[in-house]
Design a protein around this motif. Sequence first.
Motif, PDB file in Angstrom:
ATOM      1  N   ARG A 183       0.806  -1.217   0.000  1.00  0.00           N
ATOM      2  CA  ARG A 183       0.000   0.000   0.000  1.00  0.00           C
ATOM      3  C   ARG A 183       0.845   1.275   0.000  1.00  0.00           C
ATOM      4  O   ARG A 183       0.318   2.355  -0.308  1.00  0.00           O
ATOM      5  N   ILE A 184       2.157   1.184   0.340  1.00  0.00           N
ATOM      6  CA  ILE A 184       2.968   2.403   0.468  1.00  0.00           C
ATOM      7  C   ILE A 184       4.226   2.342  -0.383  1.00  0.00           C
ATOM      8  O   ILE A 184       4.515   3.272  -1.138  1.00  0.00           O
ATOM      9  N   PHE A 185       4.999   1.250  -0.287  1.00  0.00           N
ATOM     10  CA  PHE A 185       6.332   1.210  -0.877  1.00  0.00           C
ATOM     11  C   PHE A 185       6.380   0.268  -2.073  1.00  0.00           C
ATOM     12  O   PHE A 185       5.417  -0.443  -2.377  1.00  0.00           O
ATOM     13  N   CYS A 186       7.564   0.253  -2.724  1.00  0.00           N
ATOM     14  CA  CYS A 186       7.758  -0.554  -3.920  1.00  0.00           C
ATOM     15  C   CYS A 186       9.206  -1.036  -3.954  1.00  0.00           C
ATOM     16  O   CYS A 186      10.120  -0.301  -3.575  1.00  0.00           O
ATOM     17  N   GLY A 187       9.419  -2.261  -4.394  1.00  0.00           N
ATOM     18  CA  GLY A 187      10.766  -2.795  -4.513  1.00  0.00           C
ATOM     19  C   GLY A 187      10.920  -4.121  -3.804  1.00  0.00           C
ATOM     20  O   GLY A 187       9.968  -4.660  -3.220  1.00  0.00           O
ATOM     21  N   PRO A 188      12.132  -4.693  -3.815  1.00  0.00           N
ATOM     22  CA  PRO A 188      12.357  -6.001  -3.179  1.00  0.00           C
ATOM     23  C   PRO A 188      12.069  -5.990  -1.683  1.00  0.00           C
ATOM     24  O   PRO A 188      11.467  -6.928  -1.157  1.00  0.00           O
ATOM     25  N   ASP A 189      12.525  -4.932  -0.972  1.00  0.00           N
ATOM     26  CA  ASP A 189      12.263  -4.872   0.466  1.00  0.00           C
ATOM     27  C   ASP A 189      10.769  -4.820   0.749  1.00  0.00           C
ATOM     28  O   ASP A 189      10.281  -5.443   1.702  1.00  0.00           O
ATOM     29  N   ALA A 190      10.043  -4.081  -0.065  1.00  0.00           N
ATOM     30  CA  ALA A 190       8.596  -4.012   0.114  1.00  0.00           C
ATOM     31  C   ALA A 190       7.945  -5.363  -0.162  1.00  0.00           C
ATOM     32  O   ALA A 190       6.945  -5.718   0.469  1.00  0.00           O
ATOM     33  N   SER A 191       8.511  -6.146  -1.081  1.00  0.00           N
ATOM     34  CA  SER A 191       7.947  -7.466  -1.375  1.00  0.00           C
ATOM     35  C   SER A 191       8.043  -8.388  -0.171  1.00  0.00           C
ATOM     36  O   SER A 191       7.119  -9.159   0.115  1.00  0.00           O
ATOM     37  N   PHE A 192       9.170  -8.311   0.562  1.00  0.00           N
ATOM     38  CA  PHE A 192       9.317  -9.170   1.734  1.00  0.00           C
ATOM     39  C   PHE A 192       8.390  -8.744   2.869  1.00  0.00           C
ATOM     40  O   PHE A 192       8.137  -9.531   3.784  1.00  0.00           O
ATOM     41  N   ALA A 193       7.899  -7.513   2.837  1.00  0.00           N
ATOM     42  CA  ALA A 193       6.974  -7.043   3.871  1.00  0.00           C
ATOM     43  C   ALA A 193       5.538  -7.454   3.587  1.00  0.00           C
ATOM     44  O   ALA A 193       4.649  -7.173   4.391  1.00  0.00           O
ATOM     45  N   LEU A 194       5.293  -8.112   2.455  1.00  0.00           N
ATOM     46  CA  LEU A 194       3.952  -8.576   2.102  1.00  0.00           C
ATOM     47  C   LEU A 194       3.823 -10.047   2.475  1.00  0.00           C
ATOM     48  O   LEU A 194       4.608 -10.882   2.015  1.00  0.00           O
ATOM     49  N   TRP A 195       2.862 -10.372   3.311  1.00  0.00           N
ATOM     50  CA  TRP A 195       2.650 -11.768   3.671  1.00  0.00           C
ATOM     51  C   TRP A 195       1.220 -11.989   4.137  1.00  0.00           C
ATOM     52  O   TRP A 195       0.546 -11.073   4.617  1.00  0.00           O
ATOM     53  N   THR A 196       0.786 -13.218   3.968  1.00  0.00           N
ATOM     54  CA  THR A 196      -0.493 -13.690   4.495  1.00  0.00           C
ATOM     55  C   THR A 196      -0.247 -15.031   5.161  1.00  0.00           C
ATOM     56  O   THR A 196       0.295 -15.947   4.535  1.00  0.00           O
TER      57      THR A 196
END
Length: 750
Positions: A183-196
């Motif tokens: 919802r806020i950031f973009c990039g590899p670090d942001a991808s690791f912050a996405l989880w379910t």
Amino acid sequence: MTRLVTGLLVAALWAPAAHGQAQAQGPSASTAGDADAVPMIVIEGLGEQDDAAPAEPAVPSVLLRNSTVKSRSTAPWLFPLRPLSGKSGANDMARLQGQASEGAFRLVLPPAALSGRLTLAHRSSVNVLPQGSEIEVLLNGRKLGSFRPDSFGTLATVSLPLAGSQARAGENIVTLRASQRHRIFCGPDASFALWTDLDLSQSGVQMEPLAVRPDAAGFVAALAAQAGGGQAVGIRGQKVDPETLRAIAGALGQATGGAPLPLTVASPWAVAERPAQARISLLPSNRSAVSVQQGGDGALVLVIEHPPGQAADPALITEALSGVPDPLTLAQPVMLQPGQETAFADLGFTTVVSSEYYFRRDLGFRLPEDWLLLASQKATVELDYGFAENLPEGGLVLVKVNGTTVRMLPLDRNGGKIQPRLPVSFSARLLRPGLNALSFESIIPGDPADEPCPTRDTDMLTILDSSSLLVPPSPKMQQPDMARTLSGLGGGDVQGLGQVGDGVLPFVAALTPVETQGAGALTVVGFADASLLPLTQRGIAARDLETVLLPPVAPAALAQPKPEPVEEPVNTGPARLMPANPVEPRSASWTLPGWVDRAWAAVRAPLERGIDRLLHPGDGLLQPWLAEQQGVAVLMSLEPDEPERLWLLLGPDADAADVAADLDAGRRSAGGPHGQISVLRRDGSWASWTAADARPVLLEPLAIGNIRPVLGNLVSWQPRALTAAMLGLAWITALLALYFVVSTRGNRKK
């Protein structure tokens, strides 16, 4: 008042006795309601005797379904999702992480559950944007439904109907495909912050216990449900012989597709802490028979009758469970033919189209067990790939072989098309006999990284299945490796030592041969019996293994008390001017310029590794390697003369079923145990060590055509032998030259 209290106490104490007398008088002394509420258990042989003895012994009535007996287990049964590989337990959480991720799970159902509903308990990171995210649910390859990950605190549930789907009795494969947007950031670090997260202890299909029929399919489903919930499955009987236990564990493992079953031996009169869904009961009888009954507590019971003093017939157990559909077989990695260029499509790889800022895809394949190259031969990947135009600066894709990066390809220049075929060469010694993995990992920075990712009309990366892999051939050689032995192990090859007891049963149930190999054996040993292992041949002390397997100490226990503040003495002498920071005295030795220091630092590390590899072939010395490890179990090949004999030492807090699951998953993975010593870490991964005495063995006659790679393997295995041979050859050459000079000089003088 005192008399009233005394009267109440007497009445309270008399009530249980009166109730017991009413029960002793029989059903006529109780009301009809009491007769329905209290089940009557008839014990055969204690009532009126019949002159005619029965032809066959009857199963005790307490095991049979009785419509007048109310089950004591009134809570619905949950047939839970279980990981497709690796450990499973009641508190496991499965995580779908990244912009696009996928997870596969087993679901074992009885026939009556095919019209039920699949419940999924989930919770997502607060970084997930629900409006741009979706999780798709597939059942046996067909879409069952989808939901939006919109729960960020407590667990939320979603329910999907199974009616009309591809659900079947027995084993099913449930696949979850997550597409998540930050919802806020973009990039590899942001991808690791996405989880379910998916709570497996609350995800599955619920049913009433009495709706599950007491047949083979119902028993196998109840067995898998109880094991998936982390509850031990009891085998009840008096003086159960080990052969019967092994027969039961092997038959149950075959019926459940090699699932790790927490089997334990229990007394016939044992009371479970939680209501059971399945158990096994052994009954002495004058016949051999196997049937599925329903116990008085509602559990499905596999009743095994056998003559006293004889082991149960495993064929009857297998026949009784033969009505269950065969477990779904997962595709195994394809065998690659060395010396032949093989397209990715022939290895089971499909064209990759990715729009993710962090992406990874593995291509698994197998090499023959008699393939071995340790020298400087090269393997080649002919890569067909393309990427979008104007990708952010710094984007790249990594090509890895068994976890080692062999090439980094930039993605920030000359994009917008399929690139010319690119040959990627790498050292063939990175490959191993058996399972291998070729991986592609892309990392693309966000542009900008502090804003949501823009919506793209085109994909960012594609890897075509027309790419190919060429592995050079090798002479038929083998090096001692536990991976080869593990792939051929079955439940019949497992035995216990010492006090491990029924801890060996999960391994008997979980291990089925992956490939037909030579004879092998696995001995499971408990932590208290580490001294029984033949450790001296590897130079290992029992305390070294205990250090590896003991649970880590909590950081709070290691905290040292703060020292008491010491009051500095007051200087009453004359004041002196002291610098704020003491000046270090200059060294009298000459110092190299900064660039020379940096160059030496860059050369020093690989030079030290090369010298260490020269002095200590393999993976170096064992004791320093063990000192760096921490795990729950250690798998070892301790006898160089018998490399096919393996030993597994369990830690004090190891769960046998979890270790069996990780062992079975590890031997099906390129990152599984190999070499001579392997430690199962607490996260389920394996760390392996190869001994210097693992000598390559030639399995074919030595000839002109294979002498070069054979010598290359032997020299690469023992670099010291190469060094000694070169020095010896140099000395011999020097001596011959000296002899020639001296002898010819004397002739010239004459």
